[in-house]
Scaffold this active site. Structure first.
Site, mmCIF file in Angstrom:
data_model
loop_
_atom_site.group_PDB
_atom_site.id
_atom_site.type_symbol
_atom_site.label_atom_id
_atom_site.label_comp_id
_atom_site.label_asym_id
_atom_site.label_seq_id
_atom_site.Cartn_x
_atom_site.Cartn_y
_atom_site.Cartn_z
ATOM 1 N N ASP A 1 23.143 -7.516 -57.360
ATOM 2 C CA ASP A 1 22.670 -7.960 -56.052
ATOM 3 C C ASP A 1 23.814 -8.042 -55.047
ATOM 4 O O ASP A 1 23.563 -8.194 -53.850
ATOM 5 C CB ASP A 1 22.008 -9.337 -56.168
ATOM 6 C CG ASP A 1 20.598 -9.264 -56.732
ATOM 7 O OD1 ASP A 1 19.996 -8.164 -56.704
ATOM 8 O OD2 ASP A 1 20.090 -10.296 -57.202
ATOM 9 N N ASP B 1 11.648 -6.081 -60.587
ATOM 10 C CA ASP B 1 12.621 -7.166 -60.657
ATOM 11 C C ASP B 1 12.264 -8.149 -61.777
ATOM 12 O O ASP B 1 11.160 -8.109 -62.342
ATOM 13 C CB ASP B 1 12.689 -7.894 -59.312
ATOM 14 C CG ASP B 1 14.091 -8.381 -58.979
ATOM 15 O OD1 ASP B 1 14.886 -8.583 -59.915
ATOM 16 O OD2 ASP B 1 14.384 -8.564 -57.781
#
Length: 744
Positions: A531, A465
């Site tokens: 997301d 990430d």
């Protein structure tokens, strides 16, 4: 220094594309043609092609025809953006390069003053060396035609003088013909990445700059220039992509004199690259794809990516990620229960997300301390990893190696490792800052911590990430800009990890889809599209992310019944059918799912496994409907023997009945049987048309056909493509799937 000019044409051809490079008279190479295949081209015809494109000299412009090289040069009279910008305190700012060597597929091309020749090749790398004896600069241009017909190029500039040369900009430009009068690129934000936007190709510059230190959710991704009204299946289209994960540019420029180019490169911050004697700068690859329609442009990118030796070759494991199931609440027993339920429905990879390390109980602290928290995991991760692997699943782990919380051991011990400038701490984002991997000691610390984790545990996958932009990203101690060095350091770190662990797979996640480019994709195995897993949003985001990447590289999960990012509630059929066209996975707390939901989800997992060879190797086809109420996506086998179509209702249509659905992309001269597929509960509001025939749901047989298939109808591909079949109305946010199989 003496130079011998090169005098030749280079003609590269692959899969319906020709690239003709004009390397004559010692000048930098120019694209004499990039587009449809020209067939065999003689030296005489190549010369006539180039001369036939020379324009007359109208009033009030330079008295010689302007020739636009791949690296445009101002000295030629080119009034657009120059390819190379820089100087030595204001000197040597307008270089004039002369080519000194030409190599095609590793073989030098000699041209000792005679007539120009044509060097023909298929997919090949062309290297052009050039020098400016006055400005004391050396240039190496690399041009390559890749499998799939993708063109790419990059440049390396070297300072030959004792005086430092500050490089401010380096872009490569591909000329496009005057028939290109419209532009299309992508934009977005967190949770809604990659939406299309279209505008006219007017005089001036259409400039898309990425200044976030990462690709960005708002990146252009692919900038297209095409004939008016071009769509997925029609119109000539030329697309460019800058394969770089830091600051970057895409641009299209049309001059009042009529020249048009599309191009891109790295966006350099002031003083970021200063070359001392003998030092070089290498630009990122700029990729180009040409075709009739956006699908053809995308298909070339897909075929190139699939041709790479590092492209995932094994079936993409069905993946469960724990984030939306437990967030930071890491406890062994619930996670083991989640793993057992996942394995029972056919999940093949279990990924533990954020919260397993240091003092990381929420997003305020602990980031950067890459050791397993003894408070949360007193026996380490071993009990969970062991149980996951006993269940026959791979184990994956979330990491964010480039970031740091100031409330962490590493930040307290080494505050100088935090990227900053101007004597101030950058504005926080998600309570975190950026670690400067351009500092060798910082780089070694993070690398060693990751290597230690991988050495101790059986980890097959890292979810990598990157949750903030690089704001005020300076390097200690002088605060000079450090995005360029940071990007190269991240690439080097990923390369080291992959070299030491060749079977390790890595996902590029960056606040969702904030780092999607062909620079990071040379080192990773998929991207996290967004997301936001709301299937209504994902229908559009996956559709346009696929303009660059094939489905198997798109992380696509079955969301929770109620989306954590939008609050919308959708039934399982729509969530699963949306996730089907990607690297399929689950982001849902299965402990809270009913037995009926688990049984239906198990059917979708099994269906995906049956179809993933087609989905992850076939050709993508997309269709638009005028009122926007339907989106259609298909994947068709390369030999056109079978296909899977998805017709997704995303809004209420303008009229009650939408008429016939066309099954684009089939072989017009073959016969096909089309069958609707019902996996689990049928879509709500479904009114089947008569051509469906009699059928049943998954798990039962119908007329000797495959599981889950109605009887359907058999017709020639030409009729299915040009005329189609009656649509079955459904409620909004529902999907109808069709299997199409060649007969005989």
């Amino acid at each position: 220094m003496t130079t011998t000019p090169v005098h030749a044409f280079v003609h590269l051809r692959s899969e319906g594309v020709s690239v003709l490079l004009d390397c004559t008279r010692g000048r930098l190479p120019a694209l004499a043609h990039w587009g449809a295949d020209l067939g065999e081209v003689s030296a005489a015809d190549a010369l006539r092609l180039v001369e036939g494109g020379v324009h007359p000299i109208p009033q009030n412009i330079v008295d010689e025809p302007v020739r636009v090289a791949l690296l445009p040069e101002s000295w030629t009279g080119w009034a657009g953006r120059p390819g190379l910008s820089g100087s030595r305190g204001g000197r040597d700012w307008s270089p004039r390069f002369t080519t000194t060597a030409l190599t095609v597929a590793g073989r030098a091309v000699e041209s000792p003053g005679g007539d120009a020749t044509v060097v023909a090749g298929g997919c090949a790398l062309v290297e052009v060396a050039a020098v400016d004896d006055v400005a004391r600069l050396r240039l190496l241009l690399l041009v390559e035609l890749l499998p799939g017909g993708v063109l790419r190029s990059r440049a390396r500039v070297t300072n030959l003088a004792a005086t430092a040369y500050q490089l401010d900009d380096l872009v490569l430009a591909y000329p496009v013909p005057p028939v290109t009068r419209e532009l299309l690129d992508l934009f977005g934000r967190w949770g809604r990445e990659r939406s299309p936007q279209r505008r006219g190709f007017t005089v001036g510059v259409h400039l898309r700059e990425g200044r976030r230190g990462r690709t960005g959710a708002d990146a252009a991704t692919v900038l297209h220039a095409g004939t008016p009204g071009f769509g997925f299946a029609h119109g000539e289209v030329w697309g460019v992509h800058t394969g770089w994960s830091g600051n970057h540019t895409h641009y299209a420029e049309r001059l009042a004199t009529g020249e048009q180019v599309v191009g891109g490169g790295e966006l350099l911050l002031p003083g970021e690259v200063v070359l001392t004697e003998g030092e070089s700068y290498t630009s990122p690859w700029v990729y180009g794809s040409y075709g009739t329609g956006l699908d053809a442009v995308a298909r070339r990118f897909h075929r190139y990516l699939r041709s790479r030796p590092q492209h995932p070759a094994t079936p993409r494991p069905v993946t469960l990620n724990t984030w939306e199931a437990v967030y930071f609440d890491h406890r062994l027993e619930p996670l083991v229960e989640l793993a057992e339920k996942a394995a029972a429905i056919g999940v093949e990879r279990f990924v533990l997300d954020d919260g397993w390390f240091g003092s990381r109980r929420d997003d305020n602290a602990g980031l950067g301390d890459w050791w397993v928290s003894p408070e949360v995991w007193p026996q380490g991760l071993h009990p969970l990893v062991d149980r996951v692997t006993q269940l026959g699943m791979q184990f994956g782990l979330w990491v964010e190696p480039e970031m740091v919380n100031l409330d962490s051991d590493i930040a307290r011990a080494h505050p100088e490792w935090v990227m900053a400038t101007g004597g101030r701490t950058p504005v926080p984002s998600r309570h975190q800052q950026v670690l400067n991997l351009g500092i060798p000691e910082c780089y070694a610390h993070i690398r060693d911590a990751l290597f230690a984790i991988l050495a101790e545990y059986d980890i097959a996958y890292l979810k990598w990430d990157h949750n903030r932009d690089l704001v005020d990203a300076g390097s200690h101690p002088d605060g000079r800009p450090g995005v360029h060095a940071q990007t190269l350091a991240v690439y080097r770190l990923l390369d080291e990890l992959r070299a030491a662990h060749p079977r390790l797979e890595i996902e590029s996640c960056s606040s969702g889809g904030g780092r999607v480019d062909l620079g990071i994709l040379q080192r990773t195995d998929r991207v996290w599209v967004s997301d936001c897993i709301d299937p209504h949003e994902r229908q559009m985001m996956q559709r346009w992310t696929a303009q660059l990447l094939p489905p198997e590289l798109l992380g696509s999960h079955v969301a929770s019944p109620t989306s954590h990012t939008t609050g919308r509630t959708h039934d399982l059929g729509f969530r699963a059918a949306t996730a089907l066209f990607g690297h399929f996975g689950i982001e849902w707390d299965l402990r809270r799912a009913s037995e009926r939901d688990l049984a239906e989800l198990s059917a979708w997992v099994a269906f995906h496994k049956q179809q993933r060879d087609l989905l992850h190797r076939g050709d993508l086809v997309r269709l638009d409907f005028p009122d926007g109420s339907l989106t259609a996506t298909a994947v068709i086998a390369p030999d056109r023997s079978r296909a899977l179509y998805s017709f997704a209702s995303v809004d209420r249509p303008d009229v009650v009945l939408l008429g016939r659905l066309r099954f684009a992309g089939l072989d017009p001269d073959r016969r096909y049987r089309v069958r609707p597929l019902m996996v689990g509960t049928p879509p709500s509001g479904l009114f089947p048309p008569p051509w469906w025939g009699v059928g049943t749901a998954v798990g039962q047989r119908s007329g000797g056909g495959p599981e889950g298939a109605h009887a359907g109808v058999e017709l020639p591909g030409r009729i299915l493509t040009e005329v189609g079949l009656a649509h079955a109305p459904v409620d909004p946010d529902q999907v109808v799937l069709f299997a199409v199989d060649a007969v005989g």
